[in-house]
Design an enzyme around this catalytic site. Sequence first.
Site, PDB file in Angstrom:
ATOM      1  N   LYS A  52      -0.569   8.005  -3.885  1.00 19.24           N
ATOM      2  CA  LYS A  52      -0.883   7.676  -2.154  1.00 19.24           C
ATOM      3  C   LYS A  52       0.488   7.938  -1.674  1.00 19.24           C
ATOM      4  CE  LYS A  52      -1.306   3.408  -2.984  1.00 19.24           C
ATOM      5  NZ  LYS A  52      -1.548   4.029  -3.731  1.00 19.24           N
ATOM      6  N   ARG A  86       7.875   8.315 -13.253  1.00 19.82           N
ATOM      7  CA  ARG A  86       8.695   7.744 -12.036  1.00 19.82           C
ATOM      8  C   ARG A  86       9.190   6.587 -12.074  1.00 19.82           C
ATOM      9  NH1 ARG A  86       4.572   5.605  -7.255  1.00 19.82           N
ATOM     10  NH2 ARG A  86       3.997   3.892  -8.334  1.00 19.82           N
ATOM     11  N   ARG A 104      -1.687  -3.121 -12.859  1.00 17.12           N
ATOM     12  CA  ARG A 104      -1.825  -2.874 -11.759  1.00 17.12           C
ATOM     13  C   ARG A 104      -3.020  -2.131 -12.025  1.00 17.12           C
ATOM     14  NH1 ARG A 104       3.580   0.186 -10.267  1.00 17.12           N
ATOM     15  NH2 ARG A 104       1.935   0.492  -7.966  1.00 17.12           N
ATOM     16  N   ARG A 153      11.612   2.264 -10.466  1.00 14.31           N
ATOM     17  CA  ARG A 153      10.939   0.338  -9.403  1.00 14.31           C
ATOM     18  C   ARG A 153      10.616  -0.656 -10.412  1.00 14.31           C
ATOM     19  NH1 ARG A 153       5.803   2.355  -6.111  1.00 14.31           N
ATOM     20  NH2 ARG A 153       5.136   0.444  -6.931  1.00 14.31           N
TER      21      ARG A 153
HETATM   22  P1  AMP Z   1       2.260   0.030  -4.076  1.00 14.93           P
HETATM   23  O1  AMP Z   1       4.054   0.806  -3.473  1.00 14.93           O
HETATM   24  O2  AMP Z   1       1.301   0.471  -3.446  1.00 14.93           O
HETATM   25  O3  AMP Z   1       1.822   0.790  -5.244  1.00 14.93           O
HETATM   26  O4  AMP Z   1       2.615  -1.836  -3.728  1.00 14.93           O
HETATM   27  C1  AMP Z   1       3.214  -2.450  -4.654  1.00 14.93           C
HETATM   28  C2  AMP Z   1       3.177  -4.202  -5.409  1.00 14.93           C
HETATM   29  O5  AMP Z   1       3.319  -4.465  -3.766  1.00 14.93           O
HETATM   30  C3  AMP Z   1       1.810  -3.982  -5.437  1.00 14.93           C
HETATM   31  O6  AMP Z   1       1.773  -3.929  -6.468  1.00 14.93           O
HETATM   32  C4  AMP Z   1       1.452  -5.363  -5.066  1.00 14.93           C
HETATM   33  O7  AMP Z   1       2.262  -6.141  -5.574  1.00 14.93           O
HETATM   34  C5  AMP Z   1       2.197  -5.413  -3.647  1.00 14.93           C
HETATM   35  N1  AMP Z   1       1.606  -5.265  -2.566  1.00 14.93           N
HETATM   36  C6  AMP Z   1       1.120  -3.851  -1.550  1.00 14.93           C
HETATM   37  N2  AMP Z   1       0.605  -3.815  -0.554  1.00 14.93           N
HETATM   38  C7  AMP Z   1      -0.065  -4.898  -0.981  1.00 14.93           C
HETATM   39  C8  AMP Z   1      -1.769  -5.446  -0.466  1.00 14.93           C
HETATM   40  N3  AMP Z   1      -1.984  -4.658   0.273  1.00 14.93           N
HETATM   41  N4  AMP Z   1      -1.507  -6.921  -1.118  1.00 14.93           N
HETATM   42  C9  AMP Z   1      -1.347  -7.057  -1.645  1.00 14.93           C
HETATM   43  N5  AMP Z   1      -0.324  -7.441  -2.509  1.00 14.93           N
HETATM   44  C10 AMP Z   1       0.610  -5.721  -2.374  1.00 14.93           C
END
Ligand code: AMP
Length: 187
Positions: free
Chosen positions: A13, A127, A144, A133
């Site tokens: 994404k 990654r 996740r 990360r």
């Molecule tokens: P991502 O980079 O989109 O994978 O997001 C990393 C982490 O940020 C997720 O595992 C959540 O802990 C938090 N996070 C990101 N976007 C959201 C969202 N829309 N709602 C809740 N938590 C979020």
Amino acid sequence: MRMLIMGPPGAGKGTQGKQVAQEFGIPEISTGAIFRSNVANQTELGKIVSAIMEKGELVPDSVTVDLVADRLAQPDTEPGFLLDGFPRTIPQAEALDTILADLGVQLDAVLSLVVSGETLIQRMLKRAEIEGRADDNEETIRRRFEVYTAETEPLLALYRERGILVEVDGLGEVAEVNQRIVAALTK
Ligand code: AMP
């Protein structure tokens, strides 16, 4: 173009979202990236979300929705935007509907990157090595995925019903997937 990019953890994404946003000349808004930068800068928000993210859980909807509402009120989103990682729950999707209705705009497309399970775990472990990360260890990765399946995947049906879901095979080289996305979106 007002759009979302969705997909399970590790589907690409972030990478595709940035490119597609650039190609359409719209800002890419990644809630995960905003949270990570707040954690790195040790802001008040960063302190709230860091432990949650490390466990692979979701930041509370109230926090996330306010953040997105503020961001979408910025003038650079006028020509459009690409949201990456939001909405992730049904209440967030409902909140987005309200935010957009208040702004007098609608979503044009929801891009879904389709990639299967085992491929993703492998990608994410790779990654983790490269990016380091904090939420890319094996236990968090597993959590996740569970959260994605339970909370986020149901959104696909919602957008499919609305006729704006665009599904693209996310497996392959970055450039190849990008071509598929552009082709699907410009159809
Ligand atoms: P991502 O980079 O989109 O994978 O997001 C990393 C982490 O940020 C997720 O595992 C959540 O802990 C938090 N996070 C990101 N976007 C959201 C969202 N829309 N709602 C809740 N938590 C979020």
